[in-house]
Design a protein around this motif. Structure first.
Motif, PDB file in Angstrom:
ATOM      1  N   VAL A  37       1.128  -1.142  -0.009  1.00 44.29           N
ATOM      2  CA  VAL A  37      -0.067  -0.050   0.003  1.00 44.29           C
ATOM      3  C   VAL A  37       0.943   1.198  -0.050  1.00 44.29           C
ATOM      4  CG1 VAL A  37      -1.637   1.293   1.245  1.00 44.29           C
ATOM      5  CG2 VAL A  37      -1.727  -1.431   1.237  1.00 44.29           C
ATOM      6  N   ALA A  38       0.967   2.114  -1.090  1.00 39.47           N
ATOM      7  CA  ALA A  38       1.728   3.257  -0.983  1.00 39.47           C
ATOM      8  C   ALA A  38       0.645   4.333  -0.799  1.00 39.47           C
ATOM      9  CB  ALA A  38       2.156   3.364  -2.388  1.00 39.47           C
ATOM     10  N   TRP A  39       0.844   5.417   0.048  1.00 40.76           N
ATOM     11  CA  TRP A  39       0.030   6.414   0.220  1.00 40.76           C
ATOM     12  C   TRP A  39       0.772   7.838   0.437  1.00 40.76           C
ATOM     13  CZ3 TRP A  39       1.887   9.154   4.535  1.00 40.76           C
ATOM     14  CH2 TRP A  39       2.718   8.288   5.405  1.00 40.76           C
ATOM     15  N   ARG A  40      -0.005   8.884   0.078  1.00 37.82           N
ATOM     16  CA  ARG A  40       0.463  10.145   0.168  1.00 37.82           C
ATOM     17  C   ARG A  40      -0.720  11.003   0.757  1.00 37.82           C
ATOM     18  NH1 ARG A  40       0.796  15.050  -2.841  1.00 37.82           N
ATOM     19  NH2 ARG A  40       2.743  15.846  -2.859  1.00 37.82           N
ATOM     20  N   THR A  41      -0.215  11.809   1.777  1.00 36.43           N
ATOM     21  CA  THR A  41      -1.257  12.560   2.299  1.00 36.43           C
ATOM     22  C   THR A  41      -0.763  14.050   2.324  1.00 36.43           C
ATOM     23  OG1 THR A  41       0.187  12.435   4.575  1.00 36.43           O
ATOM     24  CG2 THR A  41      -1.649  10.767   4.231  1.00 36.43           C
ATOM     25  N   LEU A  42      -1.795  14.855   2.503  1.00 35.76           N
ATOM     26  CA  LEU A  42      -1.912  16.394   2.441  1.00 35.76           C
ATOM     27  C   LEU A  42      -2.619  16.655   3.954  1.00 35.76           C
ATOM     28  CD1 LEU A  42      -1.064  19.246   1.802  1.00 35.76           C
ATOM     29  CD2 LEU A  42      -3.171  19.253   0.410  1.00 35.76           C
ATOM     30  N   SER A  43      -1.823  17.096   4.935  1.00 36.92           N
ATOM     31  CA  SER A  43      -2.446  17.202   6.106  1.00 36.92           C
ATOM     32  C   SER A  43      -3.572  18.750   6.137  1.00 36.92           C
ATOM     33  CB  SER A  43      -1.724  17.565   7.188  1.00 36.92           C
ATOM     34  OG  SER A  43      -2.278  18.268   8.302  1.00 36.92           O
ATOM     35  N   ALA A  44      -4.625  18.465   6.392  1.00 38.89           N
ATOM     36  CA  ALA A  44      -5.757  19.430   6.745  1.00 38.89           C
ATOM     37  C   ALA A  44      -5.376  20.547   7.552  1.00 38.89           C
ATOM     38  CB  ALA A  44      -7.068  18.902   6.424  1.00 38.89           C
ATOM     39  N   ALA A  45      -4.622  20.020   8.603  1.00 42.00           N
ATOM     40  CA  ALA A  45      -4.252  20.771   9.668  1.00 42.00           C
ATOM     41  C   ALA A  45      -3.144  21.954   9.603  1.00 42.00           C
ATOM     42  CB  ALA A  45      -4.003  19.773  11.001  1.00 42.00           C
ATOM     43  N   ASP A  46      -2.111  21.380   9.006  1.00 42.63           N
ATOM     44  CA  ASP A  46      -0.857  22.104   8.802  1.00 42.63           C
ATOM     45  C   ASP A  46      -0.428  22.424   7.291  1.00 42.63           C
ATOM     46  OD1 ASP A  46       0.497  19.834   8.325  1.00 42.63           O
ATOM     47  OD2 ASP A  46       1.366  19.504  10.322  1.00 42.63           O
ATOM     48  N   GLY A  47      -1.085  21.676   6.499  1.00 43.36           N
ATOM     49  CA  GLY A  47      -0.755  21.648   5.032  1.00 43.36           C
ATOM     50  C   GLY A  47       0.510  21.218   4.644  1.00 43.36           C
ATOM     51  N   HIS A  48       1.035  20.125   5.322  1.00 41.68           N
ATOM     52  CA  HIS A  48       2.161  19.547   5.130  1.00 41.68           C
ATOM     53  C   HIS A  48       1.978  18.181   4.376  1.00 41.68           C
ATOM     54  CE1 HIS A  48       3.980  22.049   8.292  1.00 41.68           C
ATOM     55  NE2 HIS A  48       4.900  22.216   7.516  1.00 41.68           N
TER      56      HIS A  48
END
Length: 428
Positions: free
Chosen positions: A96-107
């Motif tokens: 499983v390869a994942w990529r996130t964009l935090s809605a809290a700090d934008g990182h």
């Protein structure tokens, strides 16, 4: 006192705190061996996820994506990512390869983990910052410069209302000279704040969409939570800047009204910054943490920006035999504001350290902890120079004495700017 307070609080709270939307756990777990294919794969992260740019895919043993996988973020579980699988998967190893964009700090963050169906799963996991090191360095610098722009703009109104106007009232000619210089300073500060905030948006867009055209990346970033809060902080900065630019061209009575508008709008200006900080990522006590962070930024801007205003806009304007008397009039006024601000800054800083550092080891073994120590180290000479200026402001006299104060004030202003750059790194 600040260092002792941080040490005591960390001694009482040995837990650690994660930053950015990193993977906390998954079903199946990394390295799991399953007897049959699951219907869904679930991932839980440490921060709420931005729907637009968060994604995951399932790869087979050859590294090819498995077709038909649907990825969703449940509307009532913003920290969870669900992969619905297409029917029954054949035995083998999967990743499983994942990529996130935090809605809290934008990182952004990316990583992977493996599991097996009918065979042993790969127990290795990885999580790395999606942007390269050079881009992250520029992003940290842009955050620090944005905080400097905020401080320069927010400090002008309270400095003029509570320090310069009452302190220079006995010297109208000198007050006129300071006002002329403040006009130029306000214009430069407003332009600087706008430019560095636009640069911060561009760097955020590049980190989210590194392979596309810049303007397309910016257009894609604006609908995100980061983009919405960026628009809010730009709107507040424009309101404050417009009120300041009008105020510095008006007579005293009308100027006071416009400065009051700038000061009131300035109270809200740090809030969008704090809503994109680590405080915004907390599951419990989020509102209090964000409010404390915004208050910390506001008072740091008033105090730190005030030091820069003194060094750049006020001190060079003071000339003549009355210079010592003017220093004795205005420095104690500013010191009163600075001391009150510092009392609250210490409390909110200790609170943020207790929330974000989490352990004694994290203070020395993590980039956040080391950045916090660097910030503290820079603040020691800043406080020493502040105490020196308070003492000399009460008794300074003569050209030589005020010239020495000018030099030490410039040194204090440089250190304040360095602290704000370090805070930009802390946010990252």
């Amino acid at each position: 006192l600040l260092a002792l307070g941080v040490t005591f609080l960390l001694w009482q709270r040995p837990a650690a705190v994660s930053a950015h939307a990193t993977l906390v756990r998954s079903e199946p777990a990394a390295g799991a061996t399953l007897s049959a294919a699951p219907e869904t794969i679930r991932l839980w992260f440490s921060e709420p996820l931005e729907h637009t740019f968060t994604r995951a895919e399932l790869l087979d043993s050859s590294g090819s994506p498995v077709a038909g996988v649907v990825t969703t973020i449940p509307p009532d579980h913003s920290r969870e990512l669900v992969l619905a699988l297409p029917g029954t998967l054949p035995p083998g190893q999967y990743t499983v390869a994942w990529r996130t964009l935090s809605a809290a700090d934008g990182h952004t963050l990316q990583g992977y983990f493996g599991f097996g169906i009918g065979v042993a799963g790969d127990s290795r996991t990885a999580a790395t910052v999606a942007s390269d090191a050079t881009l992250e360095t520029w992003r940290g610098l842009s955050r620090g410069l944005a905080l400097i722009g905020l401080a320069l703009v927010l400090a002008i109104a309270p400095m003029t209302l509570f320090v310069l106007d009452p302190g220079l009232r006995p010297w109208p000619e000198m007050a006129t000279a300071v006002t002329r210089r403040m006009r130029r300073f306000a214009a430069v500060a407003a332009c600087f704040a706008i430019v560095v905030n636009v640069a911060a948006l561009a760097l955020q867009a590049v980190s989210i969409l590194p392979d596309g055209p810049l303007f397309a990346a910016i257009a894609g970033t604006l609908p995100t939570r980061y983009g919405t809060l960026w628009l809010a902080r730009m709107a507040l900065l424009l309101v404050v800047s417009a009120a300041l630019l009008i105020a510095v061209r008006r007579e005293r009575g009308e100027r006071t009204r416009w400065l009051a508008v700038a000061a009131i709008a300035g109270i809200a200006a740090p809030v969008p910054f704090s809503l994109l900080s680590h405080a915004a990522a907390l599951e419990e006590g989020r509102a209090v943490a964000v409010a404390a962070d915004a208050l910390h930024l506001l008072l740091a801007a008033v105090w730190g920006g005030g030091v820069v205003v003194f060094a750049i806009a006020v001190a060079p304007s003071l000339r003549g035999a009355e210079r010592g008397a003017i220093w004795r009039s205005i420095i104690p006024r500013f010191s009163t504001i600075a001391l009150a601000a510092w009392g609250v800054l210490v409390l909110t800083g200790l609170y943020a350290s207790w929330l974000q550092v989490g352990s004694r080891e994290a203070l020395t073994d993590t980039p956040y902890g080391r950045s916090l120590l660097l910030k503290g180290a820079l603040l020691i000479p800043v406080l020493a120079l502040g105490a020196y200026h308070l003492q000399r402001g009460r008794r300074v006299a003569g050209a030589d004495a005020t010239e020495r104060s000018d030099r030490t004030l410039a040194a204090e202003a440089i250190l304040v700017l360095a602290v704000l750059v370090v805070i930009g790194r802390l946010i990252g």
